[in-house]
Design an enzyme around this catalytic site. Structure first.
Site, PDB file in Angstrom:
ATOM      1  N   VAL A 177     -11.680  16.033  70.104  1.00  0.00           N
ATOM      2  CA  VAL A 177     -12.309  14.969  69.319  1.00  0.00           C
ATOM      3  C   VAL A 177     -13.739  15.351  68.948  1.00  0.00           C
ATOM      4  O   VAL A 177     -14.184  15.116  67.836  1.00  0.00           O
ATOM      5  CB  VAL A 177     -12.294  13.632  70.102  1.00  0.00           C
ATOM      6  CG1 VAL A 177     -13.089  12.558  69.375  1.00  0.00           C
ATOM      7  CG2 VAL A 177     -10.864  13.164  70.330  1.00  0.00           C
ATOM      8  N   GLU A 236     -14.569   9.514  76.779  1.00  0.00           N
ATOM      9  CA  GLU A 236     -15.537   9.604  75.696  1.00  0.00           C
ATOM     10  C   GLU A 236     -16.809   8.874  76.109  1.00  0.00           C
ATOM     11  O   GLU A 236     -16.754   7.761  76.632  1.00  0.00           O
ATOM     12  CB  GLU A 236     -14.963   8.939  74.439  1.00  0.00           C
ATOM     13  CG  GLU A 236     -15.477   9.535  73.154  1.00  0.00           C
ATOM     14  CD  GLU A 236     -14.923  10.931  72.919  1.00  0.00           C
ATOM     15  OE1 GLU A 236     -15.751  11.870  72.859  1.00  0.00           O
ATOM     16  OE2 GLU A 236     -13.703  11.088  72.791  1.00  0.00           O
ATOM     17  N   CYS A 239      -7.885  13.092  77.054  1.00  0.00           N
ATOM     18  CA  CYS A 239      -7.217  14.250  77.622  1.00  0.00           C
ATOM     19  C   CYS A 239      -6.386  13.825  78.821  1.00  0.00           C
ATOM     20  O   CYS A 239      -6.276  12.648  79.140  1.00  0.00           O
ATOM     21  CB  CYS A 239      -8.246  15.293  78.053  1.00  0.00           C
ATOM     22  SG  CYS A 239      -9.386  15.788  76.738  1.00  0.00           S
TER      23      CYS A 239
END
Length: 615
Positions: free
Chosen positions: A53, A79, A2
């Site tokens: 995601v 992540e 992002c």
């Protein structure tokens, strides 16, 4: 992945500045094409662009949660790869989690552990958390620096963002460059000193650091660093441990609610990742793996081996794709498109960069995104295991400067003597080199050879690797493509850091240790293939395209480069009859004569489009 940004201001209410915040957020729209959000309070604002995601419904940001009667707000880019363990730990400690999102896990981890929160995270990340009760902002960046974060202090306020363009969208931050910033671009570039944001007053939060900002000011502190100690294990045990860490890293990085693929060059690194992924896909019934490679129109005709590129990728890609049974996609880039993408690639990086090495990845990422949203890549194996020529060639090992930028005099001769004197070009690079060596965590008792190799590994991990990670992040996120890099798993980096050079170079080969660790994954000829870097075009039409465009730009009376470049020197160089044969590796392995002209193109476009003012 992002885009994040925010603004803390103790003097005026930011609730009245929604238009500025929207501009900052819009500047990062490519990083998060799926959603956006703004959270506002009197003195703090957080904004977010989202690429979905994991957990499309539960991961919206900025995310607000209450823990222990306190309100926390997060904007997060990244992540996590240890979500199951982290979730269990937090639930054991009484946290009630309402989503599958790693965003909520980080917020709960901060509520539980405060500034020590990043120590509990395995992943790639940059995030900022506003604690409403203490009126403070906390931000952190992953250990290796895969995800970016920049900030600028203005008055009593703090402005931050994933990319420089988000900060420059704020009216208080002007595109001004002083002597130090100019030295970064002209003498260090496309490398960059850790922590340096090039523009005056703009800083980068360094990998493995956190910051805290409140009414008392700004505090910045390291939470992770490499630690040197003796390596007690024998070679067989070391090989097995590397295999375990590598395969575990790849497996963890396959978590996703959207399609995942692999970049495949047919080299050791990407082939090892792809082979591991294919095995997991088969075990879990996920169907065939999709792999992607890049090549250039005319390369079959024009490729010539050199000291850095011993062979072309195409035959090796076919060999591995057949071995894996993957659904393979080859992206062919033509010369005109490659040259045309130089300026879009510069915009993605916000700085002059690795020229066509950037623009090719920019175009490659555009095509990959049409098929998958997440891709795994082999970056950083060379830094971790010692694959580069400067680990193996004696003149590079002994170079008393950054070995990828040893031709400083050859490059600065193209800049005006006044500018070179003003920025103290050679002295500046020498100072940055000495600073880097002073940071190296020494191991008492090492032989001089082992100590020098430790220095080279540190230089690569902290000064060279960020150039490639910046490239990978900006070029891929320009199209909302998330790239994951298993060789950057901090557990693997920490372990291999202390493996002696004699083991890393076992069997007399570059990355000998890694070759042994993946011996059961690859065909023998692929496993033993010589290292070849990211492919580039060898078409002479590209050299002529960038040469003519660079000259056209700098001959323009309005070019901002006319006060920076040594015009006569460039004209003489451009008129040389042997340009096609000339070898001038002025930065790294791939930046040669065509890339020098391309760098002038990017530099000119950067100064014009960003309105750069030299102070």
């Amino acid at each position: 992945m992002c885009g994040i940004a925010g603004w803390i201001d103790w003097e005026k209410p930011v609730t009245r500045e929604r238009s500025v915040l929207k501009e900052m957020n819009q500047a990062m729209a490519c990083r998060g094409p799926d959603d956006e959000g703004i959270w506002l309070s009197k003195h703090a604002a957080l904004v977010h662009r989202r690429l979905v995601v994991i957990d499309p419904e539960g991961g919206a940001q900025p995310m607000v949660r209450r823990y222990g009667g306190r309100t926390y707000v997060i904007t997060y880019n990244g992540e996590l790869y240890n979500m199951p363990e982290l979730r269990r730990e937090l639930e054991t400690r009484g946290h009630v989690l309402t989503s599958r999102s790693d965003t909520e896990l980080i917020l709960a981890a901060y509520a539980e552990w405060g500034v020590d929160c990043p120590r509990h995270l395995n992943g790639i990340f940059a995030f900022a958390i506003w604690d409403d009760a203490s009126q403070s902002l906390y931000a952190a960046r992953d250990r290796i620096g895969v995800k970016p974060l920049f900030f600028a202090r203005r008055g009593d306020g703090l402005i931050f963002g994933s990319e420089l363009k988000a900060i420059l969208a704020h009216p208080a931050v002007r595109p001004e460059v002083d002597e130090e910033g100019l030295a970064e671009v002209l003498a260090m570039g496309p490398g960059r000193t850790p922590g340096h944001g090039v523009f005056r007053g703009v800083e980068e939060l360094r990998p493995g650091f956190w910051l805290r900002f409140d009414r008392n000011g700004l505090q910045i502190q390291s939470y992770w660093k490499l630690v040197s100690h003796a390596h007690p294990e024998d070679l067989d045990t070391t090989v097995e441990r590397v295999r375990e860490l590598f395969q575990d890293s790849v497996r963890r990085q396959l978590v996703s609610d959207v399609p995942v693929g692999a970049m495949l060059s047919g080299g050791l690194d990407s082939s090892s990742i792809s082979a591991t992924m294919a095995k997991v896909f088969e075990e879990e019934g996920k169907g065939p793996l999709h792999t992607f490679s890049v090549d250039y129109a005319g390369n079959e005709e024009y490729f010539r081996p050199n000291e850095f590129q011993p062979n072309s990728d195409a035959p090796w890609v076919r060999r591995m794709a057949e071995h894996l049974g993957s659904v393979h996609h080859t992206v062919i880039i033509d010369t005109e498109e490659l040259a045309s993408a130089l300026i879009p690639a510069m915009r993605a990086r916000d700085l002059p960069g690795m020229t066509d090495v950037d623009s090719s990845l920019y175009l490659f990422s555009r095509e990959i995104k049409k098929e998958v949203t997440v891709i795994l890549s082999g970056e950083c194996a060379d830094e971790v295991f010692g694959g580069y020529p400067w680990f193996h060639r004696e003149e590079l090992i002994r170079a008393e400067t950054f070995p990828w930028s040893r031709l400083i005099r050859d490059r600065i001769r193209f800049f005006s003597p006044e500018v070179v004197s003003r920025i103290r070009a050679e002295e500046y690079v020498a100072d940055r080199y000495r600073e880097a060596l002073e940071e190296v965590p020494r191991l008492p008792g090492e032989t001089p050879r082992e100590a020098r190799m430790r220095e080279l590994f540190y230089l690569c991990l902290t000064r060279w690797m960020p150039v490639l990670l910046d490239r990978k992040d900006r070029m891929s996120m320009a199209f909302g493509l998330e790239v994951r890099v298993p060789f950057c798993d901090h557990r693997l980096v920490e372990y291999v850091w202390n493996v002696p050079w004699s083991m890393k170079s076992c069997d007399g080969r570059e990355k000998g240790l890694l070759r042994r660790a993946v011996s059961d994954l690859l065909p023998e000829d692929v496993r033993m293939r010589r290292k070849s870097p990211f492919p580039k075009t060898h078409n002479p039409a590209y050299l002529e395209a960038v040469r003519s465009e660079a000259l056209r730009r700098i001959e323009d009376p309005a070019s901002p480069l006319r006060d920076i470049l040594h015009m006569e020197e460039i004209r003489r160089f451009a008129d040389r009859k042997d340009l096609k044969e000339l070898h001038l590796p002025w930065f790294g392995q791939l930046m040669n004569v065509p890339q020098l002209f391309a760098y002038f193109i990017q530099l000119d476009a950067w100064m014009r489009e960003y309105g750069v003012v030299i102070r």
